[in-house]
Enzyme design. Structure first.
Site, PDB file in Angstrom:
ATOM      1  N   GLY A  12       0.817  -1.209   0.000  1.00 53.83           N
ATOM      2  CA  GLY A  12       0.000   0.000   0.000  1.00 53.83           C
ATOM      3  C   GLY A  12       0.848   1.256   0.000  1.00 53.83           C
ATOM      4  N   GLY A  15      -0.541   4.693  -1.115  1.00 49.03           N
ATOM      5  CA  GLY A  15      -1.665   5.255  -0.343  1.00 49.03           C
ATOM      6  C   GLY A  15      -1.250   6.449   0.508  1.00 49.03           C
ATOM      7  N   GLN A  16      -2.243   6.983   1.253  1.00 43.90           N
ATOM      8  CA  GLN A  16      -2.004   8.216   2.028  1.00 43.90           C
ATOM      9  C   GLN A  16      -0.874   8.038   3.038  1.00 43.90           C
ATOM     10  OE1 GLN A  16      -5.000   9.200   4.953  1.00 43.90           O
ATOM     11  NE2 GLN A  16      -4.315  11.316   5.121  1.00 43.90           N
ATOM     12  N   TYR A 147     -15.095  -2.859   6.850  1.00 47.57           N
ATOM     13  CA  TYR A 147     -13.733  -2.409   7.154  1.00 47.57           C
ATOM     14  C   TYR A 147     -13.421  -2.651   8.633  1.00 47.57           C
ATOM     15  CZ  TYR A 147      -9.917   0.979   7.927  1.00 47.57           C
ATOM     16  OH  TYR A 147      -8.732   1.594   8.280  1.00 47.57           O
ATOM     17  N   LYS A 151     -10.755  -5.149  10.528  1.00 48.55           N
ATOM     18  CA  LYS A 151      -9.746  -4.633  11.461  1.00 48.55           C
ATOM     19  C   LYS A 151      -9.764  -5.446  12.765  1.00 48.55           C
ATOM     20  CE  LYS A 151      -7.679  -2.091   8.883  1.00 48.55           C
ATOM     21  NZ  LYS A 151      -6.253  -2.345   8.625  1.00 48.55           N
ATOM     22  N   ILE A 177      -6.296  10.286   9.730  1.00 51.63           N
ATOM     23  CA  ILE A 177      -4.960  10.848   9.494  1.00 51.63           C
ATOM     24  C   ILE A 177      -5.069  11.997   8.497  1.00 51.63           C
ATOM     25  CG2 ILE A 177      -2.598  10.401   8.717  1.00 51.63           C
ATOM     26  CD1 ILE A 177      -3.374   8.900  11.295  1.00 51.63           C
TER      27      ILE A 177
END
Ligand code: VAH
Length: 326
Positions: A12, A15-16, A147, A151, A177
């Site tokens: 990832g 990604g951010q 999601y 998790k 974030i």
């Protein structure tokens, strides 16, 4: 003697968080010692040109193994995930990527005897039955999003691999974030990033959450600090492994807008909640991160005022130079 992390793979990495984590890891361990991987999205020139990059599919075990062998990987930061909002649009894909991806990374860590792996969780692991204010580290985990389900399942799977196979896996429950380098993809807290770009570019923003929706949040420098500090902690001293609450602040959409208006007085916001409101309503207002503070010395550096000033300083400069890219 704890084995050193030397050859790192980031999943990832486009990604951010992954994109900034990769650059921070390359600065610390050397560009060629940090392999960035993505699924389909093209990496930025900065990411692509600063070190090795490969496209993989974490839900396919063979692609994970191939990278570990090709680059002699001993450490993995597993950042790839389908986030909350996209996950509700496609729950089957969310389960496949998040659960099979995490399982493959754990199995690879076991079979290749990797030094250490990082598997993040999220405040999305909490649900409406969880105490909403100052949410404890050890509490009810009954999320209402796919999601969040992945998790919680990921936390339980990681804990099993620690206890059953002595895999060194660590992780923290990230809050929302906020950052300016890579836009987030498909989360519910994404409003808290978009609002800054819209404030600088258009002086107005249509928020997809209610004005009084309060969520735990963190600025990217603190997210990277928490990730590095946890990965460098003495594992033998940790009682928890991959389910540490971490946070830096909590604010409502209205409070964030008011802080931005201190810098851009003409900024205006309208509030038009969409399907993401129900997701945000199932999450805590604030979380208790005292366990992370006690076990590995967690302490954030940025509060709302300091983060807002920094975000607007960078974005205003880029906008003036015609480089906002938004
Ligand atoms: C999301 N940014 O909104 C992610 C995060 C706590 C939220 O997990 O889905």
């Amino acid at each position: 003697m704890a084995r050193e992390m030397k050859r790192i793979m980031v999943t990832g990495a486009v990604g951010q968080i992954g994109s900034e984590l990769t650059m921070a890891l390359r600065k610390k361990y050397g560009n060629d010692n940090v392999l960035a991987t993505g699924h389909k999205t093209q990496p930025s020139p900065t990411l692509r040109d600063s070190g090795p990059f490969e496209f993989i599919n974490v839900s396919k075990r063979e692609t994970v193994d191939a990278m570990i062998k090709k680059y002699n990987i001993d450490t993995i930061y597993h950042m790839s995930a389908i986030l909350s909002a996209v996950g509700e649009k496609n729950p089957q894909l969310c389960w496949d990527v998040n659960m099979n991806g995490t399982y493959n990374i754990l199995e690879a860590a076991r079979e290749h005897n990797l030094v250490r792996i990082f598997v993040p969780s999220s405040i999305a692991a909490f649900g409406p039955e969880t105490p909403r204010v100052n949410t404890p580290n050890d509490t009810i985990l009954k999320p209402k999003t796919m999601y969040g389900v992945t998790k919680v399942a990921g936390e339980l799977l990681c804990d099993y691999y620690v206890r059953r196979f002595n895999v060194d896996v660590r992780g923290c429950r990230y809050p929302g974030i906020i950052s300016y380098e890579t836009l987030p993809g498909g989360g519910t807290t994404d409003y808290a990033v978009a609002i800054f770009f819209e404030a600088v570019k258009n002086k107005s923003y249509k928020c997809f959450l209610k004005e009084d929706t309060r969520l735990p949040m963190m600025y990217m420098p603190d997210c990277l600090k928490a990730t590095f500090d946890l990965m460098e902690a003495d594992f033998s001293k940790l009682k928890h492994h991959n389910d540490f609450n971490v946070t830096a602040m909590s604010f409502s959409a209205g409070e964030l807008a008011a802080e931005i208006k201190k810098h851009i007085p003409e900024f205006t916001v309208t509030y038009e909640p969409d399907f993401r409101q129900a997701i945000a309503d199932s999450w805590p207002d604030s979380i208790d991160d005292s366990v992370a503070r006690e076990e590995w010395g967690w302490a954030p550096d940025y509060d709302l005022a300091k983060m807002t000033a920094d975000m607007l300083s960078v974005l205003s400069k880029r906008h003036a130079e015609g480089k906002l890219n938004y």
